[in-house]
Design a protein around this motif. Structure first.
Motif, mmCIF file in Angstrom:
data_model
loop_
_atom_site.group_PDB
_atom_site.id
_atom_site.type_symbol
_atom_site.label_atom_id
_atom_site.label_comp_id
_atom_site.label_asym_id
_atom_site.label_seq_id
_atom_site.Cartn_x
_atom_site.Cartn_y
_atom_site.Cartn_z
ATOM 1 N N VAL A 42 -1.737 3.641 -15.754
ATOM 2 C CA VAL A 42 -0.933 2.742 -14.924
ATOM 3 C C VAL A 42 -0.264 1.725 -15.840
ATOM 4 C CG1 VAL A 42 -1.041 1.029 -13.088
ATOM 5 C CG2 VAL A 42 -2.444 3.083 -12.945
ATOM 6 N N ALA A 43 1.016 1.487 -15.597
ATOM 7 C CA ALA A 43 1.802 0.635 -16.488
ATOM 8 C C ALA A 43 1.364 -0.822 -16.466
ATOM 9 C CB ALA A 43 3.286 0.733 -16.129
ATOM 10 N N ASP A 44 0.992 -1.323 -15.287
ATOM 11 C CA ASP A 44 0.674 -2.740 -15.184
ATOM 12 C C ASP A 44 -0.105 -2.995 -13.892
ATOM 13 O OD1 ASP A 44 0.596 -5.455 -15.731
ATOM 14 O OD2 ASP A 44 2.762 -5.693 -15.840
ATOM 15 N N ARG A 45 -0.647 -4.144 -13.775
ATOM 16 C CA ARG A 45 -1.437 -4.524 -12.595
ATOM 17 C C ARG A 45 -0.610 -4.462 -11.315
ATOM 18 N NH1 ARG A 45 -5.993 -4.309 -10.077
ATOM 19 N NH2 ARG A 45 -6.071 -5.835 -8.439
ATOM 20 N N VAL A 47 1.465 -2.335 -10.346
ATOM 21 C CA VAL A 47 1.487 -0.974 -9.803
ATOM 22 C C VAL A 47 0.244 -0.753 -8.934
ATOM 23 C CG1 VAL A 47 1.525 1.489 -10.360
ATOM 24 C CG2 VAL A 47 2.820 -0.128 -11.773
ATOM 25 N N ILE A 48 -0.890 -1.206 -9.420
ATOM 26 C CA ILE A 48 -2.135 -1.080 -8.653
ATOM 27 C C ILE A 48 -2.034 -1.883 -7.357
ATOM 28 C CG2 ILE A 48 -4.612 -1.596 -8.662
ATOM 29 C CD1 ILE A 48 -4.460 -1.106 -11.747
ATOM 30 N N GLU A 49 -1.503 -3.095 -7.445
ATOM 31 C CA GLU A 49 -1.348 -3.933 -6.263
ATOM 32 C C GLU A 49 -0.390 -3.300 -5.257
ATOM 33 O OE1 GLU A 49 -0.210 -7.670 -7.950
ATOM 34 O OE2 GLU A 49 -2.225 -8.055 -8.733
ATOM 35 N N LEU A 50 0.666 -2.666 -5.739
ATOM 36 C CA LEU A 50 1.604 -1.972 -4.866
ATOM 37 C C LEU A 50 0.918 -0.824 -4.120
ATOM 38 C CD1 LEU A 50 4.495 -1.338 -3.835
ATOM 39 C CD2 LEU A 50 4.776 0.059 -5.888
ATOM 40 N N ILE A 51 0.148 -0.031 -4.848
ATOM 41 C CA ILE A 51 -0.566 1.091 -4.229
ATOM 42 C C ILE A 51 -1.565 0.588 -3.200
ATOM 43 C CG2 ILE A 51 -2.199 2.967 -4.682
ATOM 44 C CD1 ILE A 51 -0.705 3.287 -7.419
ATOM 45 N N GLU A 52 -2.291 -0.488 -3.522
ATOM 46 C CA GLU A 52 -3.261 -1.040 -2.577
ATOM 47 C C GLU A 52 -2.559 -1.583 -1.331
ATOM 48 O OE1 GLU A 52 -5.326 -3.819 -5.081
ATOM 49 O OE2 GLU A 52 -6.766 -2.303 -5.742
ATOM 50 N N SER A 53 -1.413 -2.204 -1.513
ATOM 51 C CA SER A 53 -0.647 -2.726 -0.352
ATOM 52 C C SER A 53 -0.168 -1.598 0.539
ATOM 53 C CB SER A 53 0.555 -3.542 -0.834
ATOM 54 O OG SER A 53 0.141 -4.667 -1.535
ATOM 55 N N LEU A 54 0.329 -0.526 -0.062
ATOM 56 C CA LEU A 54 0.772 0.627 0.719
ATOM 57 C C LEU A 54 -0.386 1.291 1.434
ATOM 58 C CD1 LEU A 54 3.351 2.158 -1.770
ATOM 59 C CD2 LEU A 54 3.849 0.959 0.390
ATOM 60 N N ALA A 55 -1.547 1.368 0.771
ATOM 61 C CA ALA A 55 -2.721 1.992 1.388
ATOM 62 C C ALA A 55 -3.188 1.179 2.597
ATOM 63 C CB ALA A 55 -3.844 2.109 0.360
ATOM 64 N N ALA A 56 -3.025 -0.136 2.535
ATOM 65 C CA ALA A 56 -3.436 -0.994 3.662
ATOM 66 C C ALA A 56 -2.577 -0.731 4.890
ATOM 67 C CB ALA A 56 -3.359 -2.451 3.247
ATOM 68 N N LEU A 57 -1.348 -0.245 4.696
ATOM 69 C CA LEU A 57 -0.448 0.041 5.819
ATOM 70 C C LEU A 57 -0.699 1.397 6.453
ATOM 71 C CD1 LEU A 57 2.901 -1.214 4.258
ATOM 72 C CD2 LEU A 57 1.452 -2.418 5.915
ATOM 73 N N ALA A 58 -1.409 2.255 5.738
ATOM 74 C CA ALA A 58 -1.654 3.612 6.241
ATOM 75 C C ALA A 58 -2.612 3.584 7.420
ATOM 76 C CB ALA A 58 -2.227 4.483 5.119
ATOM 77 N N PRO A 59 -2.395 4.459 8.385
ATOM 78 C CA PRO A 59 -3.282 4.482 9.560
ATOM 79 C C PRO A 59 -4.673 4.971 9.225
ATOM 80 C CG PRO A 59 -1.574 6.191 9.725
ATOM 81 C CD PRO A 59 -1.340 5.416 8.470
#
Length: 59
Positions: A42-45, A47-59
């Motif tokens: 992973v390039a930077d922190r 990216v991880i925060e983005l993935i975690e934010s998107l995962a929180a939106l998933a049903p």
């Protein structure tokens, strides 16, 4: 990439290689080469925060 990954998943080797390349080109992953091996991380922190934010939106 694990050598057997395309074989086990049924994904073409070219697809298994091109998708990570797009993520490297987009700045989401960083590639490190050691001899004939290629390692991705992973390039930077953010990216991880983005993935975690998107995962929180998933049903």
């Amino acid at each position: 990439m694990l050598p057997a990954f395309p074989d086990r998943t049924g994904i073409a080797r070219s697809t298994a290689t091109s998708h990570p390349n797009l993520l490297v080109d987009g700045g989401l992953l960083v590639e490190e080469r050691h001899g004939r091996h290629r390692y991705l991380r992973v390039a930077d922190r953010w990216v991880i925060e983005l993935i975690e934010s998107l995962a929180a939106l998933a049903p």
